[in-house]
Design a protein around this motif. Structure first.
Motif, mmCIF file in Angstrom:
data_model
loop_
_atom_site.group_PDB
_atom_site.id
_atom_site.type_symbol
_atom_site.label_atom_id
_atom_site.label_comp_id
_atom_site.label_asym_id
_atom_site.label_seq_id
_atom_site.Cartn_x
_atom_site.Cartn_y
_atom_site.Cartn_z
ATOM 1 N N ASN A 57 6.208 64.581 67.345
ATOM 2 C CA ASN A 57 6.871 65.740 67.938
ATOM 3 C C ASN A 57 8.332 65.508 68.278
ATOM 4 N N ASP A 58 8.834 64.270 68.082
ATOM 5 C CA ASP A 58 10.244 64.052 68.399
ATOM 6 C C ASP A 58 11.099 64.158 67.142
ATOM 7 N N SER A 59 12.388 63.903 67.293
ATOM 8 C CA SER A 59 13.334 64.120 66.196
ATOM 9 C C SER A 59 13.619 62.861 65.385
ATOM 10 N N VAL A 60 13.062 61.716 65.770
ATOM 11 C CA VAL A 60 13.339 60.457 65.088
ATOM 12 C C VAL A 60 12.610 60.430 63.743
ATOM 13 N N ARG A 61 13.322 59.990 62.710
ATOM 14 C CA ARG A 61 12.730 59.877 61.391
ATOM 15 C C ARG A 61 12.821 58.433 60.902
ATOM 16 N N TYR A 62 11.897 58.040 60.019
ATOM 17 C CA TYR A 62 11.737 56.639 59.681
ATOM 18 C C TYR A 62 11.737 56.399 58.164
ATOM 19 N N PRO A 63 12.210 55.226 57.745
ATOM 20 C CA PRO A 63 12.040 54.815 56.350
ATOM 21 C C PRO A 63 10.574 54.496 56.074
ATOM 22 N N ILE A 64 10.245 54.405 54.788
ATOM 23 C CA ILE A 64 8.884 54.029 54.395
ATOM 24 C C ILE A 64 8.941 52.786 53.520
ATOM 25 N N VAL A 65 8.048 51.845 53.797
ATOM 26 C CA VAL A 65 7.851 50.664 52.960
ATOM 27 C C VAL A 65 6.527 50.849 52.220
ATOM 28 N N TYR A 66 6.577 50.909 50.901
ATOM 29 C CA TYR A 66 5.388 51.109 50.084
ATOM 30 C C TYR A 66 4.882 49.766 49.579
ATOM 31 N N THR A 153 6.145 62.992 53.049
ATOM 32 C CA THR A 153 7.283 63.761 53.558
ATOM 33 C C THR A 153 6.814 64.964 54.363
ATOM 34 N N ARG A 154 5.740 65.600 53.906
ATOM 35 C CA ARG A 154 5.202 66.767 54.608
ATOM 36 C C ARG A 154 4.528 66.400 55.923
ATOM 37 N N ASN A 155 3.865 65.255 55.954
ATOM 38 C CA ASN A 155 2.982 64.948 57.081
ATOM 39 C C ASN A 155 3.526 63.911 58.062
ATOM 40 N N TYR A 156 4.620 63.248 57.711
ATOM 41 C CA TYR A 156 5.177 62.225 58.597
ATOM 42 C C TYR A 156 6.686 62.406 58.705
ATOM 43 N N ARG A 157 7.228 61.849 59.780
ATOM 44 C CA ARG A 157 8.656 61.993 60.038
ATOM 45 C C ARG A 157 9.410 60.911 59.254
ATOM 46 N N THR A 158 9.705 61.227 58.010
ATOM 47 C CA THR A 158 10.381 60.286 57.122
ATOM 48 C C THR A 158 11.842 60.679 56.967
ATOM 49 N N ASN A 159 12.686 59.694 56.636
ATOM 50 C CA ASN A 159 14.119 59.990 56.482
ATOM 51 C C ASN A 159 14.614 59.866 55.046
ATOM 52 N N GLY A 160 13.688 59.651 54.100
ATOM 53 C CA GLY A 160 14.072 59.600 52.699
ATOM 54 C C GLY A 160 14.408 58.221 52.173
ATOM 55 N N LYS A 161 14.583 57.237 53.053
ATOM 56 C CA LYS A 161 14.878 55.876 52.605
ATOM 57 C C LYS A 161 13.565 55.155 52.316
ATOM 58 N N GLN A 162 13.469 54.518 51.143
ATOM 59 C CA GLN A 162 12.193 53.988 50.706
ATOM 60 C C GLN A 162 12.332 52.609 50.070
ATOM 61 N N THR A 163 11.368 51.742 50.404
ATOM 62 C CA THR A 163 11.297 50.390 49.852
ATOM 63 C C THR A 163 9.992 50.252 49.085
ATOM 64 N N LEU A 164 10.045 49.589 47.918
ATOM 65 C CA LEU A 164 8.856 49.358 47.108
ATOM 66 C C LEU A 164 8.605 47.858 46.997
ATOM 67 N N ILE A 165 7.345 47.440 47.227
ATOM 68 C CA ILE A 165 6.973 46.032 47.143
ATOM 69 C C ILE A 165 5.865 45.863 46.113
ATOM 70 N N GLY A 166 6.088 44.971 45.136
ATOM 71 C CA GLY A 166 5.068 44.713 44.130
ATOM 72 C C GLY A 166 5.109 43.277 43.640
ATOM 73 N N GLU A 167 3.935 42.692 43.420
ATOM 74 C CA GLU A 167 3.828 41.301 42.972
ATOM 75 C C GLU A 167 2.898 41.210 41.766
ATOM 76 N N SER A 168 3.239 40.341 40.819
ATOM 77 C CA SER A 168 2.448 40.111 39.614
ATOM 78 C C SER A 168 2.437 41.378 38.740
ATOM 79 N N LEU A 169 1.271 41.956 38.427
ATOM 80 C CA LEU A 169 1.271 43.197 37.662
ATOM 81 C C LEU A 169 1.952 44.326 38.430
#
Length: 285
Positions: A57-66, A153-169
Protein backbone atom coordinates in the motif's frame (compact mmCIF):
# COMPACT_ATOMS: atom_id res chain seq x y z
CA UNK A 1 3.80 -42.14 46.83
CA UNK A 2 6.44 -42.52 44.13
CA UNK A 3 3.69 -42.89 41.53
CA UNK A 4 2.10 -39.63 42.69
CA UNK A 5 5.43 -37.78 42.37
CA UNK A 6 5.91 -39.14 38.85
CA UNK A 7 2.39 -38.01 37.95
CA UNK A 8 3.01 -34.50 39.32
CA UNK A 9 6.30 -34.28 37.44
CA UNK A 10 4.56 -35.40 34.26
CA UNK A 11 1.91 -32.65 34.50
CA UNK A 12 4.57 -30.00 35.24
CA UNK A 13 6.53 -31.15 32.17
CA UNK A 14 3.42 -30.97 29.98
CA UNK A 15 2.57 -27.49 31.33
CA UNK A 16 5.98 -25.99 30.60
CA UNK A 17 6.24 -27.74 27.25
CA UNK A 18 2.91 -26.24 26.26
CA UNK A 19 3.97 -22.78 27.40
CA UNK A 20 7.16 -22.87 25.39
CA UNK A 21 5.38 -24.31 22.36
CA UNK A 22 2.87 -21.46 22.45
CA UNK A 23 5.73 -18.95 22.23
CA UNK A 24 7.20 -20.58 19.12
CA UNK A 25 6.71 -18.84 15.77
CA UNK A 26 7.24 -20.07 12.25
CA UNK A 27 10.03 -18.54 10.19
CA UNK A 28 9.14 -17.59 6.62
CA UNK A 29 11.43 -16.46 3.82
CA UNK A 30 8.76 -16.01 1.18
CA UNK A 31 5.72 -17.46 -0.50
CA UNK A 32 4.80 -19.61 -3.48
CA UNK A 33 2.20 -18.89 -6.14
CA UNK A 34 0.96 -20.91 -9.09
CA UNK A 35 0.99 -19.12 -12.43
CA UNK A 36 -0.63 -20.80 -15.41
CA UNK A 37 1.31 -20.23 -18.62
CA UNK A 38 -0.64 -20.29 -21.85
CA UNK A 39 2.64 -20.14 -23.75
CA UNK A 40 4.03 -23.25 -22.05
CA UNK A 41 0.60 -24.90 -21.59
CA UNK A 42 1.34 -25.70 -17.96
CA UNK A 43 1.38 -24.32 -14.44
CA UNK A 44 4.55 -22.92 -12.96
CA UNK A 45 5.43 -22.46 -9.29
CA UNK A 46 6.71 -18.96 -8.63
CA UNK A 47 8.60 -18.53 -5.36
CA UNK A 48 8.74 -14.96 -4.11
CA UNK A 49 10.89 -13.26 -1.47
CA UNK A 50 9.81 -9.76 -0.45
CA UNK A 51 11.99 -7.21 1.37
CA UNK A 52 11.36 -6.84 5.11
CA UNK A 53 9.69 -3.45 4.74
CA UNK A 54 7.63 -4.34 1.69
CA UNK A 55 4.15 -2.82 1.91
CA UNK A 56 1.74 -3.23 -1.01
CA UNK A 57 0.00 0.00 0.00
CA UNK A 58 2.96 2.38 0.07
CA UNK A 59 4.71 4.18 -2.77
CA UNK A 60 8.08 2.37 -2.63
CA UNK A 61 8.92 0.25 -5.66
CA UNK A 62 11.55 -2.47 -5.93
CA UNK A 63 13.83 -4.16 -8.47
CA UNK A 64 13.36 -7.86 -9.18
CA UNK A 65 16.04 -10.55 -9.15
CA UNK A 66 14.99 -13.54 -11.27
CA UNK A 67 16.43 -16.97 -10.41
CA UNK A 68 15.94 -19.38 -13.30
CA UNK A 69 16.67 -22.50 -11.24
CA UNK A 70 14.38 -21.11 -8.60
CA UNK A 71 12.63 -24.11 -7.04
CA UNK A 72 12.70 -24.53 -3.27
CA UNK A 73 14.94 -27.57 -3.80
CA UNK A 74 17.20 -25.55 -6.12
CA UNK A 75 18.63 -22.04 -5.67
CA UNK A 76 15.75 -19.91 -4.38
CA UNK A 77 16.59 -20.06 -0.67
CA UNK A 78 20.31 -19.43 -0.75
CA UNK A 79 20.15 -16.67 -3.37
CA UNK A 80 17.36 -14.95 -1.44
CA UNK A 81 19.69 -15.13 1.56
CA UNK A 82 22.49 -13.43 -0.39
CA UNK A 83 20.11 -10.70 -1.57
CA UNK A 84 18.88 -10.16 1.97
CA UNK A 85 22.47 -9.94 3.21
CA UNK A 86 23.74 -7.43 0.65
CA UNK A 87 20.65 -5.22 1.09
CA UNK A 88 20.94 -4.90 4.87
CA UNK A 89 21.24 -1.19 5.87
CA UNK A 90 24.70 -1.67 7.41
CA UNK A 91 25.93 -3.08 4.07
CA UNK A 92 23.68 -1.38 1.52
CA UNK A 93 25.53 -2.74 -1.50
CA UNK A 94 22.41 -3.56 -3.52
CA UNK A 95 18.93 -1.99 -3.40
CA UNK A 96 16.17 -3.72 -1.46
CA UNK A 97 14.78 -6.20 -3.98
CA UNK A 98 12.13 -8.78 -4.71
CA UNK A 99 13.53 -12.22 -5.54
CA UNK A 100 11.53 -14.41 -7.91
CA UNK A 101 12.46 -18.07 -8.26
CA UNK A 102 10.90 -20.04 -11.09
CA UNK A 103 10.26 -23.65 -10.19
CA UNK A 104 9.28 -26.69 -12.22
CA UNK A 105 11.53 -26.03 -15.20
CA UNK A 106 12.23 -28.81 -17.64
CA UNK A 107 15.76 -27.55 -18.02
CA UNK A 108 16.82 -29.43 -21.15
CA UNK A 109 13.63 -28.42 -22.91
CA UNK A 110 13.24 -24.87 -21.61
CA UNK A 111 16.82 -23.61 -21.66
CA UNK A 112 18.02 -24.87 -25.06
CA UNK A 113 17.35 -23.55 -28.55
CA UNK A 114 16.48 -25.77 -31.56
CA UNK A 115 19.29 -27.51 -33.44
CA UNK A 116 19.23 -29.41 -36.72
CA UNK A 117 21.47 -32.22 -35.55
CA UNK A 118 22.05 -33.59 -32.05
CA UNK A 119 25.14 -35.72 -32.71
CA UNK A 120 27.20 -33.23 -30.71
CA UNK A 121 25.41 -34.28 -27.52
CA UNK A 122 27.27 -37.57 -27.32
CA UNK A 123 30.57 -35.89 -28.18
CA UNK A 124 29.97 -33.74 -25.11
CA UNK A 125 29.64 -36.85 -22.95
CA UNK A 126 25.83 -37.07 -22.71
CA UNK A 127 23.40 -39.61 -24.09
CA UNK A 128 21.03 -38.37 -26.76
CA UNK A 129 18.18 -40.04 -24.90
CA UNK A 130 18.74 -37.68 -21.96
CA UNK A 131 17.71 -34.81 -24.26
CA UNK A 132 14.49 -36.39 -25.45
CA UNK A 133 12.89 -32.93 -25.30
CA UNK A 134 14.87 -29.83 -26.20
CA UNK A 135 14.71 -26.58 -28.13
CA UNK A 136 12.06 -24.72 -26.12
CA UNK A 137 13.97 -21.55 -25.27
CA UNK A 138 11.95 -19.31 -27.61
CA UNK A 139 8.73 -20.30 -25.84
CA UNK A 140 10.36 -19.82 -22.45
CA UNK A 141 11.55 -16.33 -23.40
CA UNK A 142 7.96 -15.55 -24.45
CA UNK A 143 6.76 -16.87 -21.09
CA UNK A 144 9.11 -14.49 -19.27
CA UNK A 145 8.41 -11.50 -21.50
CA UNK A 146 4.67 -11.82 -22.03
CA UNK A 147 3.43 -13.60 -18.91
CA UNK A 148 5.72 -13.65 -15.87
CA UNK A 149 7.12 -10.11 -16.03
CA UNK A 150 3.68 -8.52 -16.68
CA UNK A 151 2.16 -10.65 -13.91
CA UNK A 152 4.70 -9.40 -11.39
CA UNK A 153 4.30 -5.81 -12.59
CA UNK A 154 0.55 -6.02 -12.04
CA UNK A 155 0.68 -7.66 -8.63
CA UNK A 156 3.82 -6.28 -6.96
CA UNK A 157 5.40 -2.89 -6.49
CA UNK A 158 8.17 -3.18 -9.06
CA UNK A 159 10.28 -0.38 -10.53
CA UNK A 160 11.23 -1.99 -13.85
CA UNK A 161 14.86 -2.76 -12.97
CA UNK A 162 15.56 -6.46 -13.40
CA UNK A 163 18.41 -8.91 -12.81
CA UNK A 164 18.62 -12.40 -14.34
CA UNK A 165 20.63 -15.25 -12.76
CA UNK A 166 21.38 -18.49 -14.60
CA UNK A 167 23.96 -21.28 -14.25
CA UNK A 168 24.91 -24.16 -16.57
CA UNK A 169 22.00 -24.71 -19.02
CA UNK A 170 20.28 -21.76 -17.36
CA UNK A 171 23.53 -19.88 -18.05
CA UNK A 172 23.20 -20.80 -21.72
CA UNK A 173 19.64 -19.51 -21.65
CA UNK A 174 20.71 -16.28 -19.90
CA UNK A 175 23.35 -15.79 -22.57
CA UNK A 176 20.76 -16.30 -25.30
CA UNK A 177 18.53 -13.61 -23.78
CA UNK A 178 21.49 -11.24 -23.44
CA UNK A 179 22.40 -11.71 -27.10
CA UNK A 180 18.90 -11.79 -28.61
CA UNK A 181 16.71 -9.81 -26.18
CA UNK A 182 19.09 -7.71 -24.05
CA UNK A 183 16.37 -5.15 -23.33
CA UNK A 184 14.55 -7.58 -21.02
CA UNK A 185 17.02 -7.24 -18.14
CA UNK A 186 19.46 -4.68 -16.76
CA UNK A 187 21.90 -7.02 -15.00
CA UNK A 188 22.91 -10.47 -16.22
CA UNK A 189 24.62 -12.89 -13.84
CA UNK A 190 25.80 -15.75 -16.07
CA UNK A 191 27.58 -18.65 -14.41
CA UNK A 192 29.40 -21.56 -16.07
CA UNK A 193 27.21 -21.40 -19.20
CA UNK A 194 26.75 -24.51 -21.35
CA UNK A 195 27.88 -22.80 -24.54
CA UNK A 196 28.72 -26.18 -26.04
CA UNK A 197 25.06 -26.60 -26.97
CA UNK A 198 24.55 -26.60 -30.73
CA UNK A 199 28.29 -26.87 -31.39
CA UNK A 200 28.88 -23.40 -29.94
CA UNK A 201 26.61 -21.71 -32.49
CA UNK A 202 25.42 -19.10 -29.98
CA UNK A 203 29.02 -18.23 -29.13
CA UNK A 204 30.01 -18.07 -32.79
CA UNK A 205 27.19 -15.61 -33.51
CA UNK A 206 27.53 -13.62 -30.27
CA UNK A 207 29.21 -10.51 -31.68
CA UNK A 208 26.83 -10.22 -34.61
CA UNK A 209 23.81 -10.69 -32.35
CA UNK A 210 24.97 -8.03 -29.91
CA UNK A 211 25.71 -5.54 -32.66
CA UNK A 212 22.19 -6.00 -33.97
CA UNK A 213 20.23 -6.18 -30.71
CA UNK A 214 22.06 -4.27 -27.97
CA UNK A 215 20.48 -0.81 -27.74
CA UNK A 216 20.88 0.00 -24.05
CA UNK A 217 23.57 -0.22 -21.38
CA UNK A 218 23.61 -3.43 -19.32
CA UNK A 219 25.79 -4.97 -16.64
CA UNK A 220 27.10 -8.50 -17.20
CA UNK A 221 28.92 -10.77 -14.78
CA UNK A 222 30.39 -13.99 -16.19
CA UNK A 223 31.68 -16.44 -13.58
CA UNK A 224 33.44 -19.75 -14.22
CA UNK A 225 34.80 -22.52 -11.96
CA UNK A 226 38.13 -24.37 -12.08
CA UNK A 227 39.18 -24.84 -15.69
CA UNK A 228 40.79 -28.22 -14.97
CA UNK A 229 37.34 -29.71 -14.45
CA UNK A 230 36.24 -28.87 -18.00
CA UNK A 231 38.75 -26.94 -20.09
CA UNK A 232 36.35 -26.69 -23.04
CA UNK A 233 33.67 -24.90 -21.00
CA UNK A 234 36.33 -22.58 -19.61
CA UNK A 235 37.65 -21.73 -23.09
CA UNK A 236 34.12 -21.12 -24.36
CA UNK A 237 33.44 -18.74 -21.48
CA UNK A 238 36.75 -17.02 -22.13
CA UNK A 239 35.83 -16.54 -25.79
CA UNK A 240 32.47 -15.08 -24.77
CA UNK A 241 34.21 -12.73 -22.35
CA UNK A 242 36.32 -11.32 -25.20
CA UNK A 243 33.14 -10.46 -27.10
CA UNK A 244 31.35 -8.95 -24.10
CA UNK A 245 34.37 -6.92 -23.04
CA UNK A 246 34.58 -5.30 -26.47
CA UNK A 247 31.06 -3.86 -26.30
CA UNK A 248 30.86 -0.26 -25.06
CA UNK A 249 27.32 -0.65 -23.78
CA UNK A 250 28.28 -3.54 -21.48
CA UNK A 251 29.73 -2.99 -18.02
CA UNK A 252 31.45 -6.36 -17.90
CA UNK A 253 33.10 -8.49 -15.19
CA UNK A 254 34.85 -11.81 -15.78
CA UNK A 255 35.40 -13.88 -12.64
CA UNK A 256 37.53 -17.02 -12.56
CA UNK A 257 37.08 -19.10 -9.37
CA UNK A 258 39.68 -21.90 -9.26
CA UNK A 259 38.43 -23.12 -5.86
CA UNK A 260 34.94 -23.90 -7.21
CA UNK A 261 33.50 -26.72 -9.33
CA UNK A 262 30.58 -26.65 -11.75
CA UNK A 263 28.43 -28.12 -8.99
CA UNK A 264 29.45 -25.60 -6.30
CA UNK A 265 30.10 -22.38 -8.18
CA UNK A 266 26.70 -20.69 -8.16
CA UNK A 267 26.59 -19.53 -4.54
CA UNK A 268 30.05 -17.97 -4.56
CA UNK A 269 29.48 -16.54 -8.03
CA UNK A 270 26.25 -14.76 -7.10
CA UNK A 271 27.87 -13.25 -4.02
CA UNK A 272 30.86 -12.16 -6.11
CA UNK A 273 28.58 -10.73 -8.79
CA UNK A 274 26.88 -8.39 -6.36
CA UNK A 275 30.25 -7.42 -4.95
CA UNK A 276 31.86 -6.73 -8.33
CA UNK A 277 28.91 -5.13 -10.11
CA UNK A 278 28.06 -3.01 -7.07
CA UNK A 279 31.37 -2.47 -5.26
CA UNK A 280 30.25 0.43 -3.07
CA UNK A 281 28.74 -0.26 0.36
CA UNK A 282 27.26 1.93 3.08
CA UNK A 283 30.74 2.65 4.41
CA UNK A 284 32.33 3.45 1.06
CA UNK A 285 29.64 5.73 -0.38
Amino acid sequence: MVANRILVFFFIFIYYSTCFAQKATLLSIGKSEILHSKVLSEDRTINIYLPDNYNPNDSVRYPIVYVLDGGIDEDFFHISGIVRFVTQPWIDRFPQSIVVGIGGNKRRRDFTFPVENTDFIEREGFQKASFSSYGGSEKYIAFLKNELIPYLTRNYRTNGKQTLIGESLAGLFSTEILLKHPELFDDYIIISPSLWWGEEVLLKNSKKLLQHNLKKNVRVYLGVPNKEEDISMYNEALALSDVLRSEEKIDFVFDYMPDELHSTVIHQAVYNAFKKLYPKTYYSK
